[in-house]
Design a protein around this motif. Structure first.
Motif, mmCIF file in Angstrom:
data_model
loop_
_atom_site.group_PDB
_atom_site.id
_atom_site.type_symbol
_atom_site.label_atom_id
_atom_site.label_comp_id
_atom_site.label_asym_id
_atom_site.label_seq_id
_atom_site.Cartn_x
_atom_site.Cartn_y
_atom_site.Cartn_z
ATOM 1 N N LEU A 119 0.823 -1.211 0.000
ATOM 2 C CA LEU A 119 0.000 0.000 0.000
ATOM 3 C C LEU A 119 0.860 1.265 0.000
ATOM 4 C CD1 LEU A 119 -2.956 -0.931 2.381
ATOM 5 C CD2 LEU A 119 -2.993 -0.637 -0.102
ATOM 6 N N LEU A 139 -5.352 4.140 3.679
ATOM 7 C CA LEU A 139 -5.677 2.770 3.271
ATOM 8 C C LEU A 139 -5.217 1.756 4.306
ATOM 9 C CD1 LEU A 139 -4.926 3.160 -0.513
ATOM 10 C CD2 LEU A 139 -7.138 2.649 0.520
ATOM 11 N N THR A 174 -14.201 7.849 1.198
ATOM 12 C CA THR A 174 -13.129 7.198 0.427
ATOM 13 C C THR A 174 -13.306 7.503 -1.055
ATOM 14 O OG1 THR A 174 -12.916 5.406 2.021
ATOM 15 C CG2 THR A 174 -12.069 5.006 -0.190
ATOM 16 N N TYR A 181 -10.352 6.837 -6.707
ATOM 17 C CA TYR A 181 -8.958 6.797 -7.158
ATOM 18 C C TYR A 181 -8.072 6.104 -6.136
ATOM 19 C CZ TYR A 181 -4.300 8.472 -8.425
ATOM 20 O OH TYR A 181 -2.974 8.543 -8.737
ATOM 21 N N GLU A 182 -8.253 6.506 -4.906
ATOM 22 C CA GLU A 182 -7.427 5.938 -3.837
ATOM 23 C C GLU A 182 -7.699 4.447 -3.660
ATOM 24 O OE1 GLU A 182 -5.739 8.212 -0.220
ATOM 25 O OE2 GLU A 182 -7.798 7.685 0.245
ATOM 26 N N LEU A 183 -8.962 4.098 -3.684
ATOM 27 C CA LEU A 183 -9.328 2.688 -3.521
ATOM 28 C C LEU A 183 -8.762 1.835 -4.655
ATOM 29 C CD1 LEU A 183 -10.872 0.575 -1.933
ATOM 30 C CD2 LEU A 183 -12.899 1.100 -3.307
ATOM 31 N N ARG A 235 -6.194 2.426 -6.589
ATOM 32 C CA ARG A 235 -4.744 2.275 -6.491
ATOM 33 C C ARG A 235 -4.380 1.348 -5.352
ATOM 34 N NH1 ARG A 235 -0.799 7.167 -6.930
ATOM 35 N NH2 ARG A 235 0.499 5.416 -6.266
ATOM 36 N N GLY A 236 -5.123 1.442 -4.271
ATOM 37 C CA GLY A 236 -4.872 0.552 -3.142
ATOM 38 C C GLY A 236 -5.059 -0.899 -3.548
ATOM 39 N N ASN A 256 -2.291 -1.947 -5.835
ATOM 40 C CA ASN A 256 -1.049 -2.184 -5.097
ATOM 41 C C ASN A 256 -1.065 -3.520 -4.367
ATOM 42 O OD1 ASN A 256 0.241 0.112 -5.888
ATOM 43 N ND2 ASN A 256 0.038 1.196 -3.956
ATOM 44 N N LEU A 257 -2.210 -3.838 -3.790
ATOM 45 C CA LEU A 257 -2.283 -5.101 -3.045
ATOM 46 C C LEU A 257 -2.061 -6.307 -3.959
ATOM 47 C CD1 LEU A 257 -5.209 -4.458 -0.526
ATOM 48 C CD2 LEU A 257 -2.753 -4.626 -0.061
ATOM 49 N N LEU A 272 -9.798 -4.923 3.173
ATOM 50 C CA LEU A 272 -9.899 -3.493 2.881
ATOM 51 C C LEU A 272 -11.360 -3.083 2.730
ATOM 52 C CD1 LEU A 272 -7.802 -1.240 2.408
ATOM 53 C CD2 LEU A 272 -8.082 -1.612 -0.045
ATOM 54 N N LEU A 332 -13.986 -0.649 4.956
ATOM 55 C CA LEU A 332 -14.843 0.392 4.390
ATOM 56 C C LEU A 332 -16.221 0.377 5.048
ATOM 57 C CD1 LEU A 332 -13.619 2.138 2.295
ATOM 58 C CD2 LEU A 332 -14.593 0.707 0.504
#
Lengths: 199, 199
Positions: free
Chosen positions: A169, A184, B157, B160-162, B164-165, B168-169, B188, B192
């Motif tokens: 993350l 996150l 939330t 975009y952030e979600l 990318r998160g 990434n995971l 994750l 939420l």
DNA sequence: GACGAAGCGGAACACTGTTCCGTATGTTAA
DNA sequence: TTAACATACGGAACAGTGTTCCGCTTCGTC
């Protein structure tokens, strides 16, 4: 005068004076370059900054990862040692886990590209991956177990997985206001608390 | 016979026949190589597999990212289009969001190194990052909004952030039994749902 | 001071992505 | 059919990586 610091910290006696000097110079130069250009900076840049040849750098640190590990060893150690003390001082195991992940995340996001390097599957960053995980997974596991035993979080999550998740993350271009790893990671920990819902 | 498929999908007429043929050959070769050696495979490998020169590959796809985008365009489109239909068919907006992320995660983990490439800060993978996000963030945002409006998850939330998160995971060596991106993404999403707890 | 070993520097190698241009090929007009 | 031209092709060449190797220098010691 054989000082008795933690293993591996001392610049290795029994070496020629110039070698010891160079090792220190390299560590400083690398640290400086990592701040300026990120952990992925070319080896040549570090060699130039230190004023040494390429051969020298590779004799002291056989691979990039070894250099990175050496540069950040102190901070990783500090993070590892913070685990048990947070567990002792915090209000609850869960609070300790939260504070510890904050520490870890702070460490990762302040080093440009370190989180990237940690997961990079190509180039020989395996050493890096291994060192970080070997050192920190047990600590994280301890915090996790304590939180489970206290009933703060649901069981079933392994420290290794959590650590890698958190590390992942933290990957990304620095200072993108739209992406904050901390938010996150907080969400992830919240998910850990939640009892599974079938809805 | 000007077919009226989605913009950009058709192999671009008004080109020489051999050019069109080569473009198709390249897409097939790239897809095959990506399966064998991952998305990060050398361009030369793809050129060799396709039996064309390097110049050819670069004329059709100015950068690696363009080639990757072209290869996976259909699947990204399918994922994007699945959003609204899941929202219509699922039991709840939250269920739709869950199913949609499952789709997205499946897509990422089955392409060796794609998640990596998506975030890679070096080399010119910006195109890739941009395309995926431009196409999928609105879809994710729609699902997220619906779930918030339904009271299924807490607000605050950003899509975009979600995205990318989640992306990434999904980074990591494939098939490490100790690391399952799906479990973490589930966590994750659970986070939420959770109402913030001060404890 | 002299000698041997330890250490140094940087040229050279292997491997990337990318550019460039002489040549070959498809297309079109005569 | 063929001539002419624009288009597209191939791959050598360039630039930037990490890494190895070896002749030369320097340090420590006798």
């Amino acid at each position: 005068m054989p000082t008795t610091g933690p293993a591996g910290e001392v610049p290795a006696r029994c070496k020629r004076a110039d070698a010891q000097r160079n090792q220190q110079t390299l560590l400083s130069a690398a640290a400086a370059v990592f701040v300026d250009s990120g952990v992925g900076a070319p080896i040549r840049e570090i060699a130039a900054r230190a004023g040494v040849g390429l051969g020298t750098i590779y004799r002291h640190f056989p691979t990039r990862a070894d250099l990175v590990v050496a540069v950040y060893r102190h901070q990783v150690e500090a993070c590892a040692e913070a685990g048990p003390s947070l567990l002792a001082s915090a209000d609850s195991p869960l609070a300790a886990l939260r504070q510890w992940t904050d520490l870890f995340v702070d460490f990762l996001v302040t080093k440009h590209g370190l989180a990237n390097a940690l997961q990079s599957d190509s180039s020989g960053f395996d050493t890096l991956h291994t060192y970080f995980l070997d050192r920190l997974v047990p600590v994280c596991g301890q915090l996790l177990d304590a939180a489970v035993n206290a009933g703060d979080i649901q069981p079933g999550t392994q420290a290794y997985e959590l650590m890698r998740g958190i590390g992942n993350l933290c990957i990304g271009r620095d200072s993108d206001p739209r992406y904050d790893p901390r938010r996150l990671v907080r969400l992830l920990l919240q998910g850990l608390q939640q009892q599974p819902q079938s809805s």
